[in-house]
Scaffold this motif. Structure first.
Motif, PDB file in Angstrom:
ATOM      1  N   VAL A   1       0.845  -1.202   0.000  1.00 47.81           N
ATOM      2  CA  VAL A   1       0.000   0.000   0.000  1.00 47.81           C
ATOM      3  C   VAL A   1       0.877   1.247   0.000  1.00 47.81           C
ATOM      4  N   ASP A   2       0.356   2.297  -0.623  1.00 45.09           N
ATOM      5  CA  ASP A   2       1.035   3.592  -0.610  1.00 45.09           C
ATOM      6  C   ASP A   2      -0.029   4.680  -0.665  1.00 45.09           C
ATOM      7  N   GLU A   3       0.377   5.880  -1.040  1.00 44.86           N
ATOM      8  CA  GLU A   3      -0.549   7.019  -1.036  1.00 44.86           C
ATOM      9  C   GLU A   3      -1.535   6.981  -2.199  1.00 44.86           C
ATOM     10  N   SER A   4      -1.333   6.092  -3.145  1.00 51.19           N
ATOM     11  CA  SER A   4      -2.111   6.112  -4.385  1.00 51.19           C
ATOM     12  C   SER A   4      -3.488   5.468  -4.265  1.00 51.19           C
ATOM     13  N   GLU A   5      -4.384   5.947  -5.125  1.00 49.33           N
ATOM     14  CA  GLU A   5      -5.709   5.327  -5.233  1.00 49.33           C
ATOM     15  C   GLU A   5      -5.572   3.893  -5.742  1.00 49.33           C
ATOM     16  N   GLU A   6      -4.569   3.658  -6.600  1.00 53.20           N
ATOM     17  CA  GLU A   6      -4.371   2.328  -7.173  1.00 53.20           C
ATOM     18  C   GLU A   6      -4.108   1.283  -6.090  1.00 53.20           C
ATOM     19  N   SER A   7      -3.338   1.655  -5.074  1.00 50.77           N
ATOM     20  CA  SER A   7      -3.049   0.669  -4.025  1.00 50.77           C
ATOM     21  C   SER A   7      -4.289   0.390  -3.166  1.00 50.77           C
ATOM     22  N   MET A   8      -5.114   1.400  -2.939  1.00 48.17           N
ATOM     23  CA  MET A   8      -6.339   1.186  -2.165  1.00 48.17           C
ATOM     24  C   MET A   8      -7.334   0.341  -2.974  1.00 48.17           C
ATOM     25  N   TYR A   9      -7.360   0.556  -4.280  1.00 47.28           N
ATOM     26  CA  TYR A   9      -8.205  -0.258  -5.147  1.00 47.28           C
ATOM     27  C   TYR A   9      -7.731  -1.717  -5.112  1.00 47.28           C
ATOM     28  N   ALA A  10      -6.403  -1.917  -5.146  1.00 42.02           N
ATOM     29  CA  ALA A  10      -5.843  -3.276  -5.084  1.00 42.02           C
ATOM     30  C   ALA A  10      -6.205  -3.948  -3.758  1.00 42.02           C
ATOM     31  N   LEU A  11      -6.158  -3.186  -2.663  1.00 42.66           N
ATOM     32  CA  LEU A  11      -6.539  -3.724  -1.355  1.00 42.66           C
ATOM     33  C   LEU A  11      -8.008  -4.135  -1.358  1.00 42.66           C
ATOM     34  N   SER A  12      -8.860  -3.272  -1.877  1.00 42.32           N
ATOM     35  CA  SER A  12     -10.292  -3.574  -1.953  1.00 42.32           C
ATOM     36  C   SER A  12     -10.537  -4.821  -2.811  1.00 42.32           C
ATOM     37  N   TRP A  13      -9.863  -4.894  -3.963  1.00 43.24           N
ATOM     38  CA  TRP A  13      -9.986  -6.055  -4.845  1.00 43.24           C
ATOM     39  C   TRP A  13      -9.535  -7.324  -4.121  1.00 43.24           C
ATOM     40  N   CYS A  14      -8.439  -7.228  -3.416  1.00 40.02           N
ATOM     41  CA  CYS A  14      -7.887  -8.374  -2.680  1.00 40.02           C
ATOM     42  C   CYS A  14      -8.888  -8.881  -1.642  1.00 40.02           C
ATOM     43  N   LEU A  15      -9.492  -7.967  -0.915  1.00 36.36           N
ATOM     44  CA  LEU A  15     -10.464  -8.357   0.116  1.00 36.36           C
ATOM     45  C   LEU A  15     -11.656  -9.076  -0.513  1.00 36.36           C
TER      46      LEU A  15
ATOM     47  N   ALA B   1      -6.245   2.588   4.574  1.00 37.34           N
ATOM     48  CA  ALA B   1      -6.357   1.141   4.375  1.00 37.34           C
ATOM     49  C   ALA B   1      -7.353   0.539   5.363  1.00 37.34           C
ATOM     50  N   GLU B   2      -7.318   1.014   6.610  1.00 33.73           N
ATOM     51  CA  GLU B   2      -8.251   0.491   7.618  1.00 33.73           C
ATOM     52  C   GLU B   2      -9.695   0.758   7.218  1.00 33.73           C
ATOM     53  N   ALA B   3      -9.947   1.907   6.623  1.00 36.60           N
ATOM     54  CA  ALA B   3     -11.305   2.224   6.163  1.00 36.60           C
ATOM     55  C   ALA B   3     -11.758   1.220   5.102  1.00 36.60           C
ATOM     56  N   VAL B   4     -10.816   0.700   4.317  1.00 36.62           N
ATOM     57  CA  VAL B   4     -11.147  -0.272   3.267  1.00 36.62           C
ATOM     58  C   VAL B   4     -11.430  -1.651   3.862  1.00 36.62           C
ATOM     59  N   TYR B   5     -10.639  -2.086   4.852  1.00 33.66           N
ATOM     60  CA  TYR B   5     -10.810  -3.447   5.385  1.00 33.66           C
ATOM     61  C   TYR B   5     -11.668  -3.519   6.639  1.00 33.66           C
ATOM     62  N   ARG B   6     -12.152  -2.395   7.130  1.00 33.89           N
ATOM     63  CA  ARG B   6     -12.883  -2.328   8.400  1.00 33.89           C
ATOM     64  C   ARG B   6     -14.049  -3.321   8.489  1.00 33.89           C
ATOM     65  N   ASN B   7     -14.779  -3.523   7.403  1.00 33.31           N
ATOM     66  CA  ASN B   7     -15.970  -4.380   7.443  1.00 33.31           C
ATOM     67  C   ASN B   7     -15.673  -5.857   7.233  1.00 33.31           C
ATOM     68  N   PHE B   8     -14.401  -6.205   7.102  1.00 36.58           N
ATOM     69  CA  PHE B   8     -14.012  -7.603   6.933  1.00 36.58           C
ATOM     70  C   PHE B   8     -13.484  -8.127   8.260  1.00 36.58           C
ATOM     71  N   SER B   9     -13.862  -9.351   8.576  1.00 34.16           N
ATOM     72  CA  SER B   9     -13.367  -9.981   9.795  1.00 34.16           C
ATOM     73  C   SER B   9     -12.081 -10.713   9.424  1.00 34.16           C
ATOM     74  N   ILE B  10     -10.965 -10.042   9.635  1.00 25.37           N
ATOM     75  CA  ILE B  10      -9.687 -10.606   9.200  1.00 25.37           C
ATOM     76  C   ILE B  10      -8.561 -10.140  10.116  1.00 25.37           C
ATOM     77  N   ASP B  11      -7.585 -11.020  10.260  1.00 30.23           N
ATOM     78  CA  ASP B  11      -6.385 -10.711  11.030  1.00 30.23           C
ATOM     79  C   ASP B  11      -5.476  -9.854  10.144  1.00 30.23           C
TER      80      ASP B  11
ATOM     81  N   VAL C   1      -3.123  -5.591  -9.768  1.00 33.77           N
ATOM     82  CA  VAL C   1      -4.512  -5.180  -9.968  1.00 33.77           C
ATOM     83  C   VAL C   1      -4.569  -3.851 -10.698  1.00 33.77           C
ATOM     84  N   LYS C   2      -5.275  -3.843 -11.812  1.00 33.44           N
ATOM     85  CA  LYS C   2      -5.475  -2.609 -12.571  1.00 33.44           C
ATOM     86  C   LYS C   2      -6.890  -2.122 -12.351  1.00 33.44           C
TER      87      LYS C   2
END
Length: 162
Positions: A17-31, A88-98, A157-158
């Motif tokens: 993850v970094d400051e970019s929208e692309e990395s947050m999109y990749a995190l969301s896609w991954c989840l 990043a936390e805002a993206v994964y907040r609703n997932f129950s994950i370690d 992830v694109k």
């Protein structure tokens, strides 16, 4: 096979993850596409800070870098890490994950490859910044480098909405 522990270890998915929208999109896609279908998995968020600046008292002719300036730059780096991890936390907040947070410092491609090895990652997920041919030729692509140099599968992830 008596006496052999056949328990499967948890899957470790590293997301750069970094400051970019692309990395947050990749995190969301991954989840949505990996984590939600992988039981017993750990998500590792990896942020790479640029290498710390090294200054002598006179770094260039006529330029003096004070300790205050250096402290300000270091605080900016710390604030950047906090900002990225909060997004990043805002993206994964609703997932129950370690979730584990790892922060490295240095050249991104080297830090990511070393972290993936040390963390024994099962998968590396990265966003694509979508650089054109010329920019990629001059800057190099961190995701291309990592895909060629890590031992685990790499998912780049694109975001096609851009």
């Amino acid at each position: 096979m008596e006496g052999v522990d056949m328990k499967k270890k948890e899957q470790r998915i590293v997301v750069a993850v970094d400051e970019s929208e692309e990395s947050m999109y990749a995190l969301s896609w991954c989840l949505s596409n990996l984590v939600s279908h992988t039981p017993d998995c750990k998500l590792v968020l990896l942020y790479v800070k640029p290498p710390p600046p090294v200054y002598s008292s006179i770094d260039a002719p006529g330029y003096l870098f004070s300790n205050d300036l250096i402290a300000t730059l270091e605080k900016y780096g710390t604030d950047l890490v906090r900002s990225v991890m909060e997004r990043a936390e805002a993206v994964y907040r609703n997932f129950s994950i370690d979730v584990e947070r790892v922060v490295g410092s240095g050249e991104a491609k080297d830090v990511i490859c070393n972290a993936v090895k040390q963390l024994e990652a099962d998968t590396l997920v990265m966003g694509s910044h979508g650089y054109g041919f010329l920019k990629r030729a001059f800057l190099g692509s961190v995701s291309d480098y990592c895909a060629k140099n890590v031992k685990c599968p790499v998912v780049i992830v694109k975001n096609h909405d851009k």
